[in-house]
Design an enzyme around this catalytic site. Structure first.
Site, PDB file in Angstrom:
ATOM      1  N   GLU A  98      -9.368   9.993  17.178  1.00  0.00           N
ATOM      2  CA  GLU A  98      -8.396   9.625  16.077  1.00  0.00           C
ATOM      3  C   GLU A  98      -8.295  10.677  14.902  1.00  0.00           C
ATOM      4  O   GLU A  98      -9.591  10.629  13.912  1.00  0.00           O
ATOM      5  CB  GLU A  98      -8.922   8.424  15.114  1.00  0.00           C
ATOM      6  CG  GLU A  98      -8.676   7.239  16.089  1.00  0.00           C
ATOM      7  CD  GLU A  98      -7.962   6.267  15.468  1.00  0.00           C
ATOM      8  OE1 GLU A  98      -7.001   5.645  16.174  1.00  0.00           O
ATOM      9  OE2 GLU A  98      -8.258   5.663  14.529  1.00  0.00           O
ATOM     10  N   HIS A 146     -14.018   3.579  12.316  1.00  0.00           N
ATOM     11  CA  HIS A 146     -12.570   3.869  11.993  1.00  0.00           C
ATOM     12  C   HIS A 146     -12.768   4.892  10.882  1.00  0.00           C
ATOM     13  O   HIS A 146     -13.598   4.434  10.014  1.00  0.00           O
ATOM     14  CB  HIS A 146     -11.492   2.851  12.011  1.00  0.00           C
ATOM     15  CG  HIS A 146     -10.110   3.223  11.709  1.00  0.00           C
ATOM     16  ND1 HIS A 146      -9.606   3.831  10.503  1.00  0.00           N
ATOM     17  CD2 HIS A 146      -9.159   2.954  12.597  1.00  0.00           C
ATOM     18  CE1 HIS A 146      -8.383   4.133  10.697  1.00  0.00           C
ATOM     19  NE2 HIS A 146      -8.145   3.833  12.214  1.00  0.00           N
TER      20      HIS A 146
HETATM   21  C1  PEP Z   1      -5.266   4.204  12.860  1.00  0.00           C
HETATM   22  O1  PEP Z   1      -5.085   3.909  11.809  1.00  0.00           O
HETATM   23  O2  PEP Z   1      -6.160   4.010  13.719  1.00  0.00           O
HETATM   24  C2  PEP Z   1      -3.880   4.748  13.230  1.00  0.00           C
HETATM   25  C3  PEP Z   1      -3.784   5.374  14.510  1.00  0.00           C
HETATM   26  O3  PEP Z   1      -2.793   4.500  12.408  1.00  0.00           O
HETATM   27  P1  PEP Z   1      -1.153   5.166  12.757  1.00  0.00           P
HETATM   28  O4  PEP Z   1      -0.806   4.449  14.307  1.00  0.00           O
HETATM   29  O5  PEP Z   1      -0.457   4.344  11.628  1.00  0.00           O
HETATM   30  O6  PEP Z   1      -1.359   6.850  12.636  1.00  0.00           O
END
Ligand code: PEP
Length: 217
Positions: free
Chosen positions: A147, A90
């Site tokens: 992400e 992550h």
């Molecule tokens: C994450 O941290 O993987 C994430 C997607 O957070 P958020 O949904 O708060 O953007």
């Protein structure tokens, strides 16, 4: 079937986690709803969570096997809790804890050895370098989460068009893997992302049981 991951990160104490489960109630969905609590909470709530219909995952995994690695949580520590997924690499792990593509690759190896499904998180700039750090035979065994840093926790979700383009890039490099999107997903935008990919990774909106329930359709 789609995959909806709720990443609590290091939020919640035991009471908060139990309260959340009570508020959410039973999972009522054809999709796989995956809960990612902190390790200590996982141990405390896994039975209740499974009874409610959740599938379980972890937010990280030690790059080492079980042994003398104080503070680490190995795949052996998870045995008996029916954990299925391990979110690896992550951006918060990379940024705050200095994790490299090679660290993530080592974790993927540990996860696969233990029969866990690695969910490898990537942003556009390191799709290729992350894949290159993995063995060819490991690539297709991963699920990949796109992400984008600009969308995580900001309320500024990435356009679905862009997500589609990046999903295609990921598949070019990893092969025919399952691809999910994470970044400010909420009950109002979740459907658009589920249309173009295999699922979503949800941070902020997973912290509130009602909100997470609204997007776990
Ligand atoms: C994450 O941290 O993987 C994430 C997607 O957070 P958020 O949904 O708060 O953007």
């Amino acid at each position: 079937m789609k995959y909806i991951f709720g990443n609590w990160k290091s939020n919640k104490n035991l009471n908060g986690a139990l309260e959340w489960l009570k508020d959410f109630g039973k999972v009522n969905s054809d999709n796989e709803i995956v809960l990612l609590p902190a390790f200590n909470l996982l141990g405390a709530i896994y039975e209740k969570a499974r009874e409610a219909g959740f599938v379980l995952g972890v937010q990280d995994l030690s790059s080492m096997a079980a042994g003398s690695y104080t503070g680490a949580v190995s795949a052996v520590n998870l045995e008996g809790m029916e954990v299925k997924y391990a979110i690896l690499g992550h951006s918060e792990r990379r940024h705050h804890f200095g994790e490299t593509d090679q660290d993530v690759a080592n974790k993927v190896e540990r996860a696969l050895e233990a029969g866990l499904v690695p969910v490898v998180c990537v942003d556009e700039e390191y799709i290729f370098s992350q894949a290159a750090a993995l063995e060819q035979s490991q690539l297709s065994k991963c699920m990949v989460a796109y992400e984008p840093l600009s969308a995580i926790g900001t309320g500024e979700e990435m356009s679905v068009k862009k997500v589609e383009v990046v999903f295609a890039q990921i598949k070019k490099v990893f092969g025919e893997v399952k691809v999910i999107y994470g970044g400010s997903v909420n009950p109002d935008n979740v459907d658009e992302y589920l249309l173009v990919g295999d699922g979503v990774l949800v941070g902020t909106a997973s912290l509130d049981a009602k909100e997470f329930s609204a997007l776990s359709k």
